[in-house]
Structure formats: C-alpha cells, structure tokens
Design a protein around this motif. Structure first.
Motif, PDB file in Angstrom:
ATOM      1  N   GLY A  68      -5.420  -5.136  -1.766  1.00  0.00           N
ATOM      2  CA  GLY A  68      -6.659  -4.416  -2.872  1.00  0.00           C
ATOM      3  C   GLY A  68      -5.181  -4.633  -4.361  1.00  0.00           C
ATOM      4  O   GLY A  68      -4.789  -4.903  -4.004  1.00  0.00           O
ATOM      5  N   ASP A  69      -6.167  -3.366  -4.514  1.00  0.00           N
ATOM      6  CA  ASP A  69      -5.437  -3.084  -6.193  1.00  0.00           C
ATOM      7  C   ASP A  69      -3.818  -2.711  -5.714  1.00  0.00           C
ATOM      8  O   ASP A  69      -3.627  -2.769  -6.602  1.00  0.00           O
ATOM      9  N   ALA A  70      -3.249  -2.206  -4.466  1.00  0.00           N
ATOM     10  CA  ALA A  70      -1.603  -2.428  -4.453  1.00  0.00           C
ATOM     11  C   ALA A  70      -1.039  -3.837  -4.924  1.00  0.00           C
ATOM     12  O   ALA A  70       0.200  -3.143  -5.177  1.00  0.00           O
ATOM     13  N   LYS A 126       2.653   2.151  -3.465  1.00  0.00           N
ATOM     14  CA  LYS A 126       1.801   2.597  -4.065  1.00  0.00           C
ATOM     15  C   LYS A 126       1.663   4.101  -3.108  1.00  0.00           C
ATOM     16  O   LYS A 126       1.154   5.160  -5.040  1.00  0.00           O
ATOM     17  N   ARG A 127       1.110   4.494  -2.583  1.00  0.00           N
ATOM     18  CA  ARG A 127       0.938   5.498  -1.998  1.00  0.00           C
ATOM     19  C   ARG A 127       2.207   6.503  -3.040  1.00  0.00           C
ATOM     20  O   ARG A 127       1.578   7.128  -3.077  1.00  0.00           O
ATOM     21  N   GLU A 153      -5.516  -8.251 -11.196  1.00  0.00           N
ATOM     22  CA  GLU A 153      -6.903  -7.855 -11.024  1.00  0.00           C
ATOM     23  C   GLU A 153      -7.304  -8.951 -10.033  1.00  0.00           C
ATOM     24  O   GLU A 153      -8.333  -9.551  -9.490  1.00  0.00           O
ATOM     25  N   GLY A 154      -6.483  -9.076  -8.628  1.00  0.00           N
ATOM     26  CA  GLY A 154      -6.849  -9.607  -6.810  1.00  0.00           C
ATOM     27  C   GLY A 154      -6.556 -10.390  -7.295  1.00  0.00           C
ATOM     28  O   GLY A 154      -7.222 -11.487  -6.149  1.00  0.00           O
ATOM     29  N   LYS A 155      -6.435 -11.636  -8.334  1.00  0.00           N
ATOM     30  CA  LYS A 155      -5.712 -12.471  -8.168  1.00  0.00           C
ATOM     31  C   LYS A 155      -4.219 -13.319  -9.113  1.00  0.00           C
ATOM     32  O   LYS A 155      -3.678 -12.641  -9.190  1.00  0.00           O
ATOM     33  N   LYS A 168       0.783  -1.072   0.266  1.00  0.00           N
ATOM     34  CA  LYS A 168       0.219  -0.293  -0.248  1.00  0.00           C
ATOM     35  C   LYS A 168       0.868   1.437  -0.517  1.00  0.00           C
ATOM     36  O   LYS A 168       0.492   2.015  -0.785  1.00  0.00           O
ATOM     37  N   VAL A 182      -2.945 -10.719  -0.625  1.00  0.00           N
ATOM     38  CA  VAL A 182      -4.519 -10.478  -1.368  1.00  0.00           C
ATOM     39  C   VAL A 182      -5.138  -9.107  -1.008  1.00  0.00           C
ATOM     40  O   VAL A 182      -5.663  -8.007  -1.561  1.00  0.00           O
ATOM     41  N   GLU A 183      -5.988  -9.751  -0.054  1.00  0.00           N
ATOM     42  CA  GLU A 183      -7.498  -8.591   0.448  1.00  0.00           C
ATOM     43  C   GLU A 183      -6.917  -7.781   1.212  1.00  0.00           C
ATOM     44  O   GLU A 183      -7.928  -7.338   1.020  1.00  0.00           O
ATOM     45  N   ASN A 187      -1.953  -5.457  -7.009  1.00  0.00           N
ATOM     46  CA  ASN A 187      -1.631  -5.692  -8.596  1.00  0.00           C
ATOM     47  C   ASN A 187      -0.556  -5.757  -9.512  1.00  0.00           C
ATOM     48  O   ASN A 187       0.160  -4.582  -8.526  1.00  0.00           O
TER      49      ASN A 187
END
Length: 379
Positions: A261-263, A237-238, A366-368, A234, A257-258, A265
C-alpha cells in the motif's frame, strides 16, 4: 482422362501434404514452477505468462506448423521437490525445460537438464547460475552480475550515499545479490553501515528495522522476496525510517505495491522488466494479460511470456524442431522485436546464457511504478 487423372493425383498430393501439416507432432514443453509455498506469487505470474504466449502462438498456427503443449509441475517453492519434478519432466523428453523461478531450485535442476542435453529457460537471478559453464541454461532477466553494478552506481552517483544498510534474504538469491553489491560498494567507497540477513517467509521485521535505525545509513538497499519486501516496507514506515529505500525488481514489483500500500511509495530501484515501461509492445502485453487474468502482472509474468517467444525465435531460426541443437542456436542470438513482437524489446543472449537488453530505473509514486530513466543495452 489424362488431365483428370493428373488433377486427381495433384489434389491427392496436396490433401496428403495438408493432412501431414495438420498432424505435425506437438512441441511439448515442461514447466517446473512455484505454484505453492513462499514463491506462489512468482509462480502464478510465470505460469500465466507462459500460457498466454502459447495461446497466442497456437492461434496463429504454432511454430513451423507445430502446436505448443505445456505441462506445469509445482515445485512447492522447495529445491528438493523442484529437482524431483524436473527429473520426472525430463523423463518425458520435453523440447525445452521451463523454470523454476527461485535461484535455489534452478541450481539443483540445471545439472539434470544439462545431463539430458535439454535447454532450460529459467527465471532465477543469482549471479552464480550462469557462471558454471552450463551451456544449456538461459535467463529471461538480468543476472545479479549485470543489475547490481547499476544499482550501486545509482546509489553512489545519484543518491550521493556514503553509507548504506543492506537487508538481504538468506538463500541463494539473497546471498548472490548481497555479495555482488557489497563488492561494488567497496569499489565505489560506499560504507556498509549494517549487513542484515533475514529469512525467506519472515513475517516480523521490527528488530531488523531497529538495526537500520541504529546504523543511521544514508540509504537502505533491500533485497528480499516480494512478500517480505512488502512487510519490511510497512515496518520501515511504521518506525519512521526516512532514508531512501532502494532495491531491485523484488522491491518494486506490482505485487509488492499491492501488498504494501502507501508504504511502497518512494521506493526506488532498477528493473529489467516492468509493465509500466514506456515501450508500446510492453503496454500491449499488459493489456492482453489484464484482459485474460484480471490483474496487472509483475516482471515474472513478462519473463514467462518471453520464455515462449525465445523458443519460437530460436526454432524458426533453425528451421526445424531439434532439441539437441536448440541451445547452440540460442547462444549469441539477437532477437529483434520488429521480427518477433512477442519478445517485446530487442534482446541478445551471450555464450553464458545471460541476457542483454534495455533496463529501467523506477520509483513508486502513488502506488504505481514510474519510470525515471531508461538504461540502454550494455552492448
């Protein structure tokens, strides 16, 4: 009268045999696991994988007619507590000791199991654990000495990085991984632009990410625990870090991943186990686990599950329940998934208790987890 008497004797003998089979003593297992503290995510997955496997095996009659029973003890993610719990468990003379998941806790419990002559099947990945000549210690996943050369080679050959920042957690797990991959980078001519130590349970990674940005590496290798992996992803990404983010199982696990989140990917890495593996038996395991627990397991759930099927395969090979002979029979054993579907993939255990099987290079899309490459067994 003679035929009737003979029939009665035969019936009595069969009844006695059936009663004996039904009254066979249970196989008792003891599990020392991180159910609270920083490793609670690891421990919950490991425990649930164990319980699922035991439920399956008992539903089919157990192992050689013996039901499995397990007791779970909380290490609180603390090596001192883990050692005390292991001693209590060993006093009860279990067939096999399971866990812990944290390498530091394995390090202090392994000598106790070895002294008792009891095999220990654990989840720790620190390279040193199986290098000390302890013939009773076995892995459920790759050790760092097996996984780190693959990661370093990928960063050098595929990412084409000439410099890298290493972020590692300051415990036995992190130090072991950092030392092995640093040595591999040196061998490959990859410069370590930043060597950043972090703490277990750390919440704020702003300063660490600032150091990464200042070093401007071609890639970032991240080797911290699951929850910390989510936090640093996170923050990366920030702060707009665009260098490839590469790690091992703890960077790209389902829990990360949970939480991230998007970070998450784009994060990449080598995993020995993933529920997204293109393997039918692994897919079936995932479905069973989700049906029972209502969430997707990470690699720790698979490791706990495999530990029980390691016990099943070894005991059936011996043809008897013999805790003192167990370790000798697991060394050098190859377990075929065709014979033991619960083992999920063909696996071999060497004389150090290290494991050899397929591995996977994955990327979070995409989270997977998306498997990009399947790596074969080394031997």
């Amino acid at each position: 009268m003679k035929p009737m008497i003979l029939a009665g004797l035969v019936f009595g003998t069969l009844s006695t045999g059936a009663a004996f089979a039904q009254s066979a003593a249970p196989i008792k297992l003891a599990d020392i696991v991180e159910l609270s503290g920083g490793g609670a995510t690891v421990g919950a997955n490991w425990k649930n994988g164990i319980d699922l496997a035991i439920e399956e095996i008992n539903a089919k009659g157990g192992i050689l007619g013996h039901r499995l029973e397990v007791t779970h003890a909380d290490s609180q993610s603390n090596p001192g507590v883990a050692r005390a719990q292991a001693q209590k468990a060993l006093d009860g003379e279990p067939y096999v000791l399971l866990g812990p998941g944290y390498s530091g806790s394995v390090k202090v419990t392994a000598p106790l199991a070895a002294e008792a002559g009891i095999a220990q099947i654990m989840g720790g990945e620190a390279a040193e654990l199986t290098r000390g000549g302890n013939k009773f210690l076995f892995r459920t996943s790759f050790g760092q000495q097996s996984s780190m050369p693959k990661v370093a080679k990928y960063i050098h050959d595929e990412v084409k990085a000439t410099s890298v920042a290493i972020v590692w957690v300051n415990n036995d797990f992190g130090k072991g991984g950092r030392d092995v991959i640093t040595r591999e980078f040196g061998r490959l001519g990859v410069k370590v632009a930043a060597d950043i130590s972090t703490e277990a349970g750390q919440a704020d990674f702003a300063a660490d990410v600032a150091k990464i940005k200042a070093a401007a590496p071609d890639a970032v290798f991240i080797y911290v625990n699951e929850e910390e992996s989510a936090r640093i992803l996170k923050e990366l990404k920030r702060q707009g870090v665009t260098a490839p983010l590469i790690g091992e199982t703890t960077l790209i696990g389902q829990k990360v991943v949970e939480l991230a989140g998007d970070a998450a990917n784009g994060a990449r890495g080598h995993v020995g186990l993933t529920t997204d593996a293109p393997v039918e038996l692994v897919k079936a395991f995932r479905e069973k686990f989700v049906k029972k627990y209502n969430y997707v397991p990470d690699h720790n759930g698979i490791k706990g599950y495999l530990a029980i099927y390691m016990i099943k395969a070894t005991t059936e090979k011996m043809g008897k329940v013999d805790p003192k002979a167990f370790a000798d029979n697991l060394h050098g054993l190859t377990i075929k998934a065709a014979d033991q579907p619960g083992i999920l993939m063909d696996v071999t255990f060497d004389q150090n208790g290290d494991i050899d099987r397929q591995g996977f290079l994955v990327e979070i899309v995409e989270g997977k987890q998306v498997v990009k490459q399947v790596l074969p067994k080394l031997n």
